[in-house]
Design a protein around this motif. Sequence first.
Motif, PDB file in Angstrom:
ATOM      1  N   ALA A   1       0.807  -1.219   0.000  1.00  0.00           N
ATOM      2  CA  ALA A   1       0.000   0.000   0.000  1.00  0.00           C
ATOM      3  C   ALA A   1       0.839   1.267   0.000  1.00  0.00           C
ATOM      4  O   ALA A   1       0.374   2.321  -0.457  1.00  0.00           O
ATOM      5  CB  ALA A   1      -0.935  -0.012   1.218  1.00  0.00           C
TER       6      ALA A   1
ATOM      7  N   SER B   1      -8.172  -2.638  -1.306  1.00  0.00           N
ATOM      8  CA  SER B   1      -8.261  -1.253  -1.771  1.00  0.00           C
ATOM      9  C   SER B   1      -9.719  -0.872  -1.944  1.00  0.00           C
ATOM     10  O   SER B   1     -10.561  -1.694  -2.321  1.00  0.00           O
ATOM     11  CB  SER B   1      -7.507  -1.071  -3.089  1.00  0.00           C
ATOM     12  OG  SER B   1      -8.047  -1.901  -4.095  1.00  0.00           O
TER      13      SER B   1
ATOM     14  N   ARG C   1      -5.912   2.158   0.830  1.00  0.00           N
ATOM     15  CA  ARG C   1      -5.240   0.890   0.582  1.00  0.00           C
ATOM     16  C   ARG C   1      -4.634   0.358   1.872  1.00  0.00           C
ATOM     17  O   ARG C   1      -4.032   1.106   2.644  1.00  0.00           O
ATOM     18  CB  ARG C   1      -4.154   1.039  -0.482  1.00  0.00           C
ATOM     19  CG  ARG C   1      -4.757   1.316  -1.842  1.00  0.00           C
ATOM     20  CD  ARG C   1      -3.713   1.287  -2.933  1.00  0.00           C
ATOM     21  NE  ARG C   1      -4.424   1.379  -4.201  1.00  0.00           N
ATOM     22  CZ  ARG C   1      -4.203   0.602  -5.246  1.00  0.00           C
ATOM     23  NH1 ARG C   1      -3.300  -0.327  -5.181  1.00  0.00           N
ATOM     24  NH2 ARG C   1      -4.900   0.757  -6.354  1.00  0.00           N
TER      25      ARG C   1
ATOM     26  N   SER D   1      -2.405  -3.272   3.238  1.00  0.00           N
ATOM     27  CA  SER D   1      -1.763  -4.513   2.816  1.00  0.00           C
ATOM     28  C   SER D   1      -1.088  -5.189   3.994  1.00  0.00           C
ATOM     29  O   SER D   1      -0.674  -4.542   4.961  1.00  0.00           O
ATOM     30  CB  SER D   1      -0.734  -4.243   1.711  1.00  0.00           C
ATOM     31  OG  SER D   1       0.295  -3.385   2.168  1.00  0.00           O
TER      32      SER D   1
END
Length: 376
Positions: free
Chosen positions: A126, A161, A170, A172
């Motif tokens: 991200a 996302s 976003r 991650s």
Amino acid sequence: MKKLPLAFALSIALISQAHSATVFSKDGTSLDLFGRINAMYLSDSAARHVKGIKNKGADDNTLQTTVYSGIAGRSQISDNVYAIGYSEWIMPSGSSGTEDFITRAQYVGVDAQQYGTLTFGRGDNAFYTVAGVTDVYQELDCRVNDHYVFGDYQPGLIMYSLSALGWDLRMSYQTAADDVNDSNVNIHNGAAFAVATRLANGIGIAYGMSYYYLQPDKNQMMAKEFSPQIQKMYHLGNSEADLNKAYSLRPTYKIDKGLSITYGNFGEGLYAAFNATVTKYNKYTNHLYSYEAVLNYAFENGFSSTLGYGMKRFDGANIISDLTFGLYYRFNPNFKVFAEASFDISSNPDRFYSDTQIRRMALDKNKGLIGAEYSF
């Protein structure tokens, strides 16, 4: 090269499919093929810098051809819910085995439209939302941002996302990864998030943060990777006692915090971008600070040019300081020629890196290349 077309990072699948061909489409299921072939004449230092070059470290200039290819699929599961899959590879010329076949990005997931997209596999985390706004060169991206130290595409990545109400979010999470970015560094896990928005006047703003926890070092391989920096920071010599101390002080985690500002869309007239990142490694005596800025202008006749500057600082010194220029001409949507050069501006990499690392990455060298590319 990722070719960021917007003020904040978009899906790599959308970027790479700008010249894709749909080979199958029926009953809500589609399959696209895409790719590009480029040929470049590079200086020795540029060959060490560019990802996908086979003969890095050669003592002279080189002519290199590379094929980038990929597939992307999409299949409807229910109303507004799609299964997606994506894979992209790099194949340098002269390849004779799978060791030269590079998987660039590869994932599967679910696109739930207004509820967001969830993917699993290999990609960029991200934080690229911040770091990627200056990633616009054909090949010679300065990669000053410490985000790229562990590789621009990372394995074992879970990414979510969501774009809504003018905002892009976003998040991650990275599971264990070994030998990241062709080094002896192993990641135990990591996480990142970023949020971005675009104002009505064309200005984009993004903020992000990433965290990496490194694997316990059972055989001191990671300690050896970090020890040159540790020795310089703590003014240690090469005695057995000093080396043991350097090994014991290897970092166990790192944190990036960054902000980016953009104007316009890349490839549409004027595009300007700036990002700044502060990086903390525990056990390091100082933080790392990185700054990147680019200006690009794309003319309607097919010409475009890019000028950028990147600087990385540690303990009051510019350990990397590069000015990079690119010139491009697109004859049609599928064929273009390009030239790029990067010039070292009084950097002092020896204040942080070892001699081996400086030679391997050509940190104190000017770089140049010319090439042509056909996209399909």
